[in-house]
Design a protein around this motif. Structure first.
Motif, mmCIF file in Angstrom:
data_model
loop_
_atom_site.group_PDB
_atom_site.id
_atom_site.type_symbol
_atom_site.label_atom_id
_atom_site.label_comp_id
_atom_site.label_asym_id
_atom_site.label_seq_id
_atom_site.Cartn_x
_atom_site.Cartn_y
_atom_site.Cartn_z
ATOM 1 N N ALA A 1 -4.358 3.900 -3.781
ATOM 2 C CA ALA A 1 -4.560 2.461 -3.580
ATOM 3 C C ALA A 1 -5.599 1.911 -4.563
ATOM 4 N N ALA A 2 -6.666 2.668 -4.792
ATOM 5 C CA ALA A 2 -7.712 2.225 -5.726
ATOM 6 C C ALA A 2 -7.169 2.143 -7.149
ATOM 7 N N ARG A 3 -6.343 3.137 -7.500
ATOM 8 C CA ARG A 3 -5.809 3.189 -8.864
ATOM 9 C C ARG A 3 -4.944 1.971 -9.187
ATOM 10 N N PHE A 4 -4.228 1.467 -8.170
ATOM 11 C CA PHE A 4 -3.323 0.341 -8.403
ATOM 12 C C PHE A 4 -3.799 -0.952 -7.747
ATOM 13 N N SER A 5 -5.047 -0.967 -7.309
ATOM 14 C CA SER A 5 -5.657 -2.147 -6.681
ATOM 15 C C SER A 5 -4.822 -2.667 -5.507
ATOM 16 N N LEU A 6 -4.403 -1.741 -4.650
ATOM 17 C CA LEU A 6 -3.605 -2.102 -3.479
ATOM 18 C C LEU A 6 -4.519 -2.370 -2.284
ATOM 19 N N GLU A 7 -4.074 -3.236 -1.410
ATOM 20 C CA GLU A 7 -4.877 -3.631 -0.258
ATOM 21 C C GLU A 7 -5.061 -2.507 0.758
ATOM 22 N N ARG A 8 -4.000 -1.685 0.931
ATOM 23 C CA ARG A 8 -3.992 -0.786 2.075
ATOM 24 C C ARG A 8 -3.707 0.668 1.696
ATOM 25 N N ALA A 9 -4.387 1.564 2.375
ATOM 26 C CA ALA A 9 -4.159 3.006 2.230
ATOM 27 C C ALA A 9 -3.957 3.568 3.629
ATOM 28 N N TYR A 10 -2.909 4.357 3.793
ATOM 29 C CA TYR A 10 -2.569 4.896 5.105
ATOM 30 C C TYR A 10 -2.725 6.415 5.086
ATOM 31 N N GLY A 11 -3.522 6.934 6.021
ATOM 32 C CA GLY A 11 -3.785 8.369 6.056
ATOM 33 C C GLY A 11 -2.726 9.187 6.751
ATOM 34 N N SER A 12 -1.627 8.520 7.173
ATOM 35 C CA SER A 12 -0.486 9.228 7.758
ATOM 36 C C SER A 12 0.756 8.373 7.574
ATOM 37 N N TYR A 13 1.906 9.003 7.622
ATOM 38 C CA TYR A 13 3.154 8.251 7.521
ATOM 39 C C TYR A 13 3.360 7.382 8.755
ATOM 40 N N GLU A 14 2.897 7.866 9.897
ATOM 41 C CA GLU A 14 3.013 7.099 11.141
ATOM 42 C C GLU A 14 2.239 5.785 11.038
ATOM 43 N N GLU A 15 1.070 5.851 10.421
ATOM 44 C CA GLU A 15 0.259 4.642 10.241
ATOM 45 C C GLU A 15 0.970 3.657 9.318
ATOM 46 N N LEU A 16 1.595 4.182 8.269
ATOM 47 C CA LEU A 16 2.344 3.344 7.323
ATOM 48 C C LEU A 16 3.475 2.591 8.018
ATOM 49 N N VAL A 17 4.292 3.299 8.789
ATOM 50 C CA VAL A 17 5.464 2.652 9.407
ATOM 51 C C VAL A 17 5.083 1.707 10.542
ATOM 52 N N LYS A 18 3.855 1.810 11.050
ATOM 53 C CA LYS A 18 3.413 0.931 12.135
ATOM 54 C C LYS A 18 2.854 -0.396 11.612
ATOM 55 N N ASP A 19 2.672 -0.518 10.309
ATOM 56 C CA ASP A 19 2.146 -1.762 9.739
ATOM 57 C C ASP A 19 3.194 -2.867 9.917
ATOM 58 N N PRO A 20 2.905 -3.891 10.712
ATOM 59 C CA PRO A 20 3.909 -4.922 10.985
ATOM 60 C C PRO A 20 4.267 -5.787 9.783
ATOM 61 N N ASP A 21 3.439 -5.786 8.761
ATOM 62 C CA ASP A 21 3.699 -6.626 7.587
ATOM 63 C C ASP A 21 4.742 -6.031 6.644
ATOM 64 N N GLY B 1 0.816 -1.197 0.000
ATOM 65 C CA GLY B 1 0.000 0.000 0.000
ATOM 66 C C GLY B 1 0.850 1.246 0.000
ATOM 67 N N ALA B 2 0.182 2.400 0.115
ATOM 68 C CA ALA B 2 0.882 3.681 0.091
ATOM 69 C C ALA B 2 0.339 4.573 1.195
ATOM 70 N N GLY B 3 1.223 5.409 1.714
ATOM 71 C CA GLY B 3 0.846 6.342 2.759
ATOM 72 C C GLY B 3 0.953 7.774 2.293
ATOM 73 N N SER B 4 0.018 8.605 2.744
ATOM 74 C CA SER B 4 0.013 10.023 2.416
ATOM 75 C C SER B 4 -0.384 10.782 3.680
ATOM 76 N N ARG B 5 -0.199 12.087 3.653
ATOM 77 C CA ARG B 5 -0.677 12.900 4.774
ATOM 78 C C ARG B 5 -2.181 13.130 4.652
ATOM 79 N N SER B 6 -2.736 12.684 3.534
ATOM 80 C CA SER B 6 -4.178 12.795 3.294
ATOM 81 C C SER B 6 -4.729 11.399 3.022
ATOM 82 N N LEU B 7 -5.673 10.934 3.824
ATOM 83 C CA LEU B 7 -6.267 9.615 3.613
ATOM 84 C C LEU B 7 -6.947 9.539 2.253
ATOM 85 N N GLU B 8 -7.534 10.639 1.830
ATOM 86 C CA GLU B 8 -8.209 10.676 0.521
ATOM 87 C C GLU B 8 -7.218 10.381 -0.607
ATOM 88 N N LYS B 9 -6.030 11.014 -0.542
ATOM 89 C CA LYS B 9 -5.010 10.773 -1.578
ATOM 90 C C LYS B 9 -4.508 9.335 -1.523
#
Length: 326
Positions: free
Chosen positions: A45-65, A32-40
């Motif tokens: 994520a929708a454009r590339f059919s990704l499983e996950r969208a992160y509304g902050s960089y902190e949320e992205l780096v906390k993903d254990p996977d 998935g991808a992280g942005s400072r905007s959940l909408e972005k």
């Protein structure tokens, strides 16, 4: 080794190319991808059919996977973004320029070694097969001893706000000039004896175009140019004692043409078919992680730091400091 699980930090143009590339690489899994905007992030994520969208960089780096994060944010943010990733146990592939200055870059590489994590710069040309081909041609002695090189990389990109804002570490040097410096580094190494330069600035105070002359031991010299305001041929030319060679596009070596002492074309090497060119740095990162390395041999920390130091000196000569450095 199972597929390397990757997340992208940032959702701009580079991030899009990366996503398209990774989706064609079975050895990696783009989570998935992280942005400072959940909408972005959700739109990406929708454009590339990704499983996950992160509304902050902190949320992205906390993903254990996620194992590796590709940082695709403005230059001014690389330092804080990379530290956030490393402090949360993530390996890092960071878009160029690696940092805004040497001090930031040193702290980033030191932290990676301390955490036993990979951090490397996404200077894509250094990971490509054509970089190895160039070194093999030079080593063969077909053009004799390389003594002089020229390289220019100029694009019509002065209308992009990111590139003219000092607070975002804008300017031609960190965005495109860094490629010419890497080209010189590939050929002559990083032991520089003298640096002379000239600059023309934007109204905002960053470099709009520049000219750099680097001297090396043994009487070798590199003359480099970069600009945000004009279109150039993107050529890199290496002049030797028995001939010369021309690299078409120092930003993504498309062909290398070798000429003899009579200026006759004697060899042509063409770029192998590639997805986008970004796949090589991703695969190099995957190999480094598999081997437990904190750096990639194609772009070692000492080279990253040497080039950052050169760019610091160039900006010192030009009187350019970013607001966050003062």
């Amino acid at each position: 080794m199972e597929a390397l699980k990757i997340g992208i930090m940032g959702t701009g143009g580079i991030a899009s190319i990366l996503a398209e590339t990774m989706l064609q690489m079975p050895q990696v899994a783009l989570m998935g991808a992280g942005s400072r905007s959940l909408e972005k992030a959700e739109e990406f994520a929708a454009r590339f059919s990704l499983e996950r969208a992160y509304g902050s960089y902190e949320e992205l780096v906390k993903d254990p996977d996620i194992q590796l994060i590709y940082i695709a944010t403005p230059h001014s943010e690389h330092y804080s973004n990379a530290k956030l990733c490393l402090e949360n146990g993530k390996h890092v592939l960071c878009e160029k320029a690696f940092a805004a200055n040497y001090a930031q870059a040193k702290e980033m590489t030191d932290l990676a070694r301390e955490k036993k994590l990979l951090i490397t710069e996404a200077m894509w040309v250094r990971y490509m097969p054509m970089a190895k081909t160039l070194k093999e041609i030079l080593h063969s002695g077909i053009i004799g001893e390389p003594m002089t090189l020229t390289a220019n990389l100029c694009y019509l990109i002065s209308d992009r706000p990111r590139l003219i804002k000092p607070e975002l570490a804008g300017g031609a040097l960190l965005d495109v000039g860094v490629y010419t410096l890497n080209f010189a580094s590939l050929v002559f190494g990083d032991e520089i004896s003298d640096i002379q330069s000239s600059v023309i600035k934007t109204e905002s105070g960053v470099d709009a175009q520049n000219s750099m002359t680097l001297c090396y031991p043994g009487g070798k010299m590199a003359i480099l140019n970069s600009s945000l305001r004009v279109l150039s041929d993107r050529l890199g030319i290496i002049y030797g004692t028995k001939g010369y060679l021309v690299v078409e596009n120092v930003n993504n070596f498309e062909a290398i043409r070798v000429y003899d002492a009579k200026r006759q074309l004697v060899e042509t090497h063409l770029q192998p078919e590639q997805i986008s060119g970004y796949e090589y740095q991703i695969e190099a990162s995957r190999e480094a992680i598999r081997n437990g390395w904190t750096q990639c041999p194609q772009m070692p920390h000492k080279t990253i730091l040497a080039i950052m130091k050169v760019m610091d000196e160039l900006r010192r000569q030009w009187g350019i400091r970013y607001p966050f450095e003062i």
